[in-house]
Design a protein around this motif. Structure first.
Motif, PDB file in Angstrom:
ATOM      1  N   SER A  43      -2.040  -1.298  -0.127  1.00  0.00           N
ATOM      2  CA  SER A  43      -0.756  -0.659   0.109  1.00  0.00           C
ATOM      3  C   SER A  43       0.358  -1.670  -0.026  1.00  0.00           C
ATOM      4  CB  SER A  43      -0.732  -0.037   1.513  1.00  0.00           C
ATOM      5  OG  SER A  43      -1.048  -1.015   2.459  1.00  0.00           O
ATOM      6  N   ALA A  44       1.519  -1.154  -0.368  1.00  0.00           N
ATOM      7  CA  ALA A  44       2.663  -2.034  -0.537  1.00  0.00           C
ATOM      8  C   ALA A  44       3.000  -2.697   0.779  1.00  0.00           C
ATOM      9  CB  ALA A  44       3.859  -1.215  -1.023  1.00  0.00           C
ATOM     10  N   GLN A  45       3.348  -3.974   0.721  1.00  0.00           N
ATOM     11  CA  GLN A  45       3.616  -4.705   1.940  1.00  0.00           C
ATOM     12  C   GLN A  45       5.080  -4.539   2.317  1.00  0.00           C
ATOM     13  OE1 GLN A  45       2.317  -8.709   1.482  1.00  0.00           O
ATOM     14  NE2 GLN A  45       0.217  -8.118   1.071  1.00  0.00           N
ATOM     15  N   ASN A  46       5.437  -3.321   2.703  1.00  0.00           N
ATOM     16  CA  ASN A  46       6.783  -3.040   3.143  1.00  0.00           C
ATOM     17  C   ASN A  46       6.798  -2.935   4.654  1.00  0.00           C
ATOM     18  OD1 ASN A  46       7.885  -2.814   0.549  1.00  0.00           O
ATOM     19  ND2 ASN A  46       7.068  -0.736   0.351  1.00  0.00           N
ATOM     20  N   ASP A  47       7.901  -3.361   5.248  1.00  0.00           N
ATOM     21  CA  ASP A  47       8.018  -3.232   6.690  1.00  0.00           C
ATOM     22  C   ASP A  47       8.181  -1.779   7.076  1.00  0.00           C
ATOM     23  OD1 ASP A  47      10.014  -6.227   6.809  1.00  0.00           O
ATOM     24  OD2 ASP A  47       7.854  -5.954   7.003  1.00  0.00           O
ATOM     25  N   SER A  48       8.790  -1.004   6.206  1.00  0.00           N
ATOM     26  CA  SER A  48       9.095   0.376   6.548  1.00  0.00           C
ATOM     27  C   SER A  48       7.955   1.292   6.176  1.00  0.00           C
ATOM     28  CB  SER A  48      10.353   0.807   5.788  1.00  0.00           C
ATOM     29  OG  SER A  48      10.440   2.203   5.732  1.00  0.00           O
ATOM     30  N   GLY A  49       7.507   2.095   7.170  1.00  0.00           N
ATOM     31  CA  GLY A  49       6.460   3.067   6.897  1.00  0.00           C
ATOM     32  C   GLY A  49       6.935   4.085   5.894  1.00  0.00           C
ATOM     33  N   GLY A  50       8.243   4.402   5.905  1.00  0.00           N
ATOM     34  CA  GLY A  50       8.785   5.369   4.969  1.00  0.00           C
ATOM     35  C   GLY A  50       8.635   4.898   3.546  1.00  0.00           C
ATOM     36  N   LYS A  51       8.858   3.608   3.306  1.00  0.00           N
ATOM     37  CA  LYS A  51       8.719   3.073   1.955  1.00  0.00           C
ATOM     38  C   LYS A  51       7.277   3.139   1.490  1.00  0.00           C
ATOM     39  CE  LYS A  51      12.682  -0.054   2.084  1.00  0.00           C
ATOM     40  NZ  LYS A  51      13.122  -1.466   2.050  1.00  0.00           N
ATOM     41  N   LYS A  52       6.344   2.876   2.409  1.00  0.00           N
ATOM     42  CA  LYS A  52       4.934   2.973   2.060  1.00  0.00           C
ATOM     43  C   LYS A  52       4.596   4.405   1.668  1.00  0.00           C
ATOM     44  CE  LYS A  52       3.165  -0.784   4.958  1.00  0.00           C
ATOM     45  NZ  LYS A  52       2.258  -1.113   6.077  1.00  0.00           N
ATOM     46  N   THR A  53       5.128   5.366   2.431  1.00  0.00           N
ATOM     47  CA  THR A  53       4.850   6.767   2.148  1.00  0.00           C
ATOM     48  C   THR A  53       5.381   7.141   0.774  1.00  0.00           C
ATOM     49  OG1 THR A  53       4.957   7.302   4.487  1.00  0.00           O
ATOM     50  CG2 THR A  53       5.203   9.134   2.947  1.00  0.00           C
ATOM     51  N   GLN A  54       6.589   6.687   0.464  1.00  0.00           N
ATOM     52  CA  GLN A  54       7.154   6.985  -0.837  1.00  0.00           C
ATOM     53  C   GLN A  54       6.302   6.399  -1.954  1.00  0.00           C
ATOM     54  OE1 GLN A  54      11.128   5.510  -0.704  1.00  0.00           O
ATOM     55  NE2 GLN A  54      11.886   7.154   0.621  1.00  0.00           N
ATOM     56  N   ALA A  55       5.794   5.182  -1.740  1.00  0.00           N
ATOM     57  CA  ALA A  55       4.955   4.556  -2.759  1.00  0.00           C
ATOM     58  C   ALA A  55       3.686   5.359  -2.960  1.00  0.00           C
ATOM     59  CB  ALA A  55       4.620   3.123  -2.350  1.00  0.00           C
ATOM     60  N   ALA A  56       3.092   5.844  -1.855  1.00  0.00           N
ATOM     61  CA  ALA A  56       1.862   6.627  -1.955  1.00  0.00           C
ATOM     62  C   ALA A  56       2.127   7.933  -2.687  1.00  0.00           C
ATOM     63  CB  ALA A  56       1.302   6.893  -0.563  1.00  0.00           C
ATOM     64  N   GLU A  57       3.280   8.569  -2.387  1.00  0.00           N
ATOM     65  CA  GLU A  57       3.590   9.832  -3.025  1.00  0.00           C
ATOM     66  C   GLU A  57       3.792   9.636  -4.526  1.00  0.00           C
ATOM     67  OE1 GLU A  57       6.968  11.188  -0.899  1.00  0.00           O
ATOM     68  OE2 GLU A  57       5.794  12.078   0.737  1.00  0.00           O
ATOM     69  N   LYS A  58       4.357   8.514  -4.900  1.00  0.00           N
ATOM     70  CA  LYS A  58       4.581   8.240  -6.310  1.00  0.00           C
ATOM     71  C   LYS A  58       3.267   8.164  -7.075  1.00  0.00           C
ATOM     72  CE  LYS A  58       8.941   5.854  -7.049  1.00  0.00           C
ATOM     73  NZ  LYS A  58       9.568   4.593  -7.426  1.00  0.00           N
ATOM     74  N   LYS A  59       2.223   7.697  -6.418  1.00  0.00           N
ATOM     75  CA  LYS A  59       0.946   7.498  -7.086  1.00  0.00           C
ATOM     76  C   LYS A  59       0.181   8.797  -7.295  1.00  0.00           C
ATOM     77  CE  LYS A  59      -1.629   4.106  -5.882  1.00  0.00           C
ATOM     78  NZ  LYS A  59      -2.436   3.190  -5.058  1.00  0.00           N
ATOM     79  N   ALA A  60       0.516   9.836  -6.501  1.00  0.00           N
ATOM     80  CA  ALA A  60      -0.247  11.078  -6.581  1.00  0.00           C
ATOM     81  C   ALA A  60      -0.037  11.747  -7.936  1.00  0.00           C
ATOM     82  CB  ALA A  60       0.157  12.020  -5.451  1.00  0.00           C
ATOM     83  N   ALA A  61      -1.135  12.075  -8.603  1.00  0.00           N
ATOM     84  CA  ALA A  61      -1.052  12.757  -9.895  1.00  0.00           C
ATOM     85  C   ALA A  61      -0.986  14.269  -9.696  1.00  0.00           C
ATOM     86  CB  ALA A  61      -2.255  12.390 -10.762  1.00  0.00           C
ATOM     87  N   PHE A  62      -1.750  14.770  -8.701  1.00  0.00           N
ATOM     88  CA  PHE A  62      -1.695  16.184  -8.355  1.00  0.00           C
ATOM     89  C   PHE A  62      -2.314  16.362  -6.968  1.00  0.00           C
ATOM     90  CE2 PHE A  62      -5.381  15.359 -11.000  1.00  0.00           C
ATOM     91  CZ  PHE A  62      -6.434  15.970 -10.345  1.00  0.00           C
ATOM     92  N   VAL A  63      -2.003  17.480  -6.346  1.00  0.00           N
ATOM     93  CA  VAL A  63      -2.419  17.716  -4.968  1.00  0.00           C
ATOM     94  C   VAL A  63      -3.890  18.115  -4.903  1.00  0.00           C
ATOM     95  CG1 VAL A  63      -0.096  18.344  -4.241  1.00  0.00           C
ATOM     96  CG2 VAL A  63      -1.675  20.131  -5.046  1.00  0.00           C
ATOM     97  N   GLY A  64      -4.432  18.127  -3.683  1.00  0.00           N
ATOM     98  CA  GLY A  64      -5.856  18.360  -3.497  1.00  0.00           C
ATOM     99  C   GLY A  64      -6.270  19.806  -3.386  1.00  0.00           C
ATOM    100  N   TYR A  65      -5.347  20.727  -3.543  1.00  0.00           N
ATOM    101  CA  TYR A  65      -5.667  22.149  -3.499  1.00  0.00           C
ATOM    102  C   TYR A  65      -5.193  22.819  -4.779  1.00  0.00           C
ATOM    103  CZ  TYR A  65      -6.562  21.996   1.557  1.00  0.00           C
ATOM    104  OH  TYR A  65      -7.072  21.725   2.797  1.00  0.00           O
TER     105      TYR A  65
END
Length: 224
Positions: A43-65
């Motif tokens: 995971s990105a080494q950001n202090d902000s949890g929000g920034k980590k969440t944004q990085a994770a969302e960027k990586k998603a190609a499509f949802v699980g349902y």
């Protein structure tokens, strides 16, 4: 808890298929491996949890349902879902949208991580109860680990786990299943070797293997 989906092509791992010669090769696999399961990319080494969440969302190609059309909703390629619990994640590669058992090219119920290669000849990719899917960069190198969670799902050899001999002890009632696979197609011909284990399991993972799959086992540790 209800049915997660139809099962075909030996996607359920509660039996042993040692040395299978596939009569069901659904198109030629590209032998692609993917980044693996448990050790999802750092995971990105950001202090902000929000920034980590944004990085994770960027990586998603499509949802699980949902049901996704290959070529328009989902591009051919290798994808990964991580963090799935209790086997509630079900995915399916299908050759048409009829929804019949004969439509299934490959499928699986997932605990932990799964890698799947979606082919250009596939028509539909179905996903139910899974975490979001992310596209896998097959050229990316990770930091291979020497231990694995016994119910971690699929690990990419050389990226998630290092080749070598691994040992898992204390398994009961044949509940431990392991599989060495050459790709993420999930066809019978993808299986190099596999087994259901009671007691101690020892397996050598080769550098040429694509993935190692483990479900219902105790933790694995590299011994050599």
């Amino acid at each position: 808890m209800g049915m997660k989906g139809k099962i075909a092509l030996g996607a359920v791992v509660s039996f042993v298929v040692i040395g299978v010669v596939s009569a069901n090769g659904n198109g030629n696999g590209d032998g692609s491996a993917s980044d693996s399961g448990k050790h999802s990319s750092a995971s990105a080494q950001n202090d902000s949890g929000g920034k980590k969440t944004q990085a994770a969302e960027k990586k998603a190609a499509f949802v699980g349902y949902g049901d996704f059309r290959v070529g328009s909703d989902v591009k051919p390629g290798t994808y990964r879902t991580t963090g799935n619990t209790d086997g509630m994640c079900y995915w399916e590669r299908a050759k048409d949208a009829k929804g019949e058992t004969d439509s299934i090219l490959a499928n699986d119920n997932v605990s932990g991580t799964s890698y799947v290669t979606v082919k250009a000849t596939d028509k539909i990719f179905k996903s139910t109860g899974c975490k979001d899917w992310e596209a896998v960069d097959l050229k990316a190198k990770g930091t291979p680990a020497s231990t694995m969670a016994g119910d971690g799902g699929m690990f990419r050899v050389g990226a998630d786990i290092a080749p070598g001999t691994y040992r898992s002890t204390g398994n009961t009632d044949d509940s431990c299943y392991w599989e060495r696979a050459k790709d993420a197609d999930h066809a019978l011909r993808s299986i190099i070797a596999n087994n259901n284990v009671t007691g101690t399991a020892v397996v050598t993972i080769s550098a040429s293997d694509g993935y190692f799959k483990t479900t219902g086992c105790k933790a694995w540790k590299k011994t050599g």
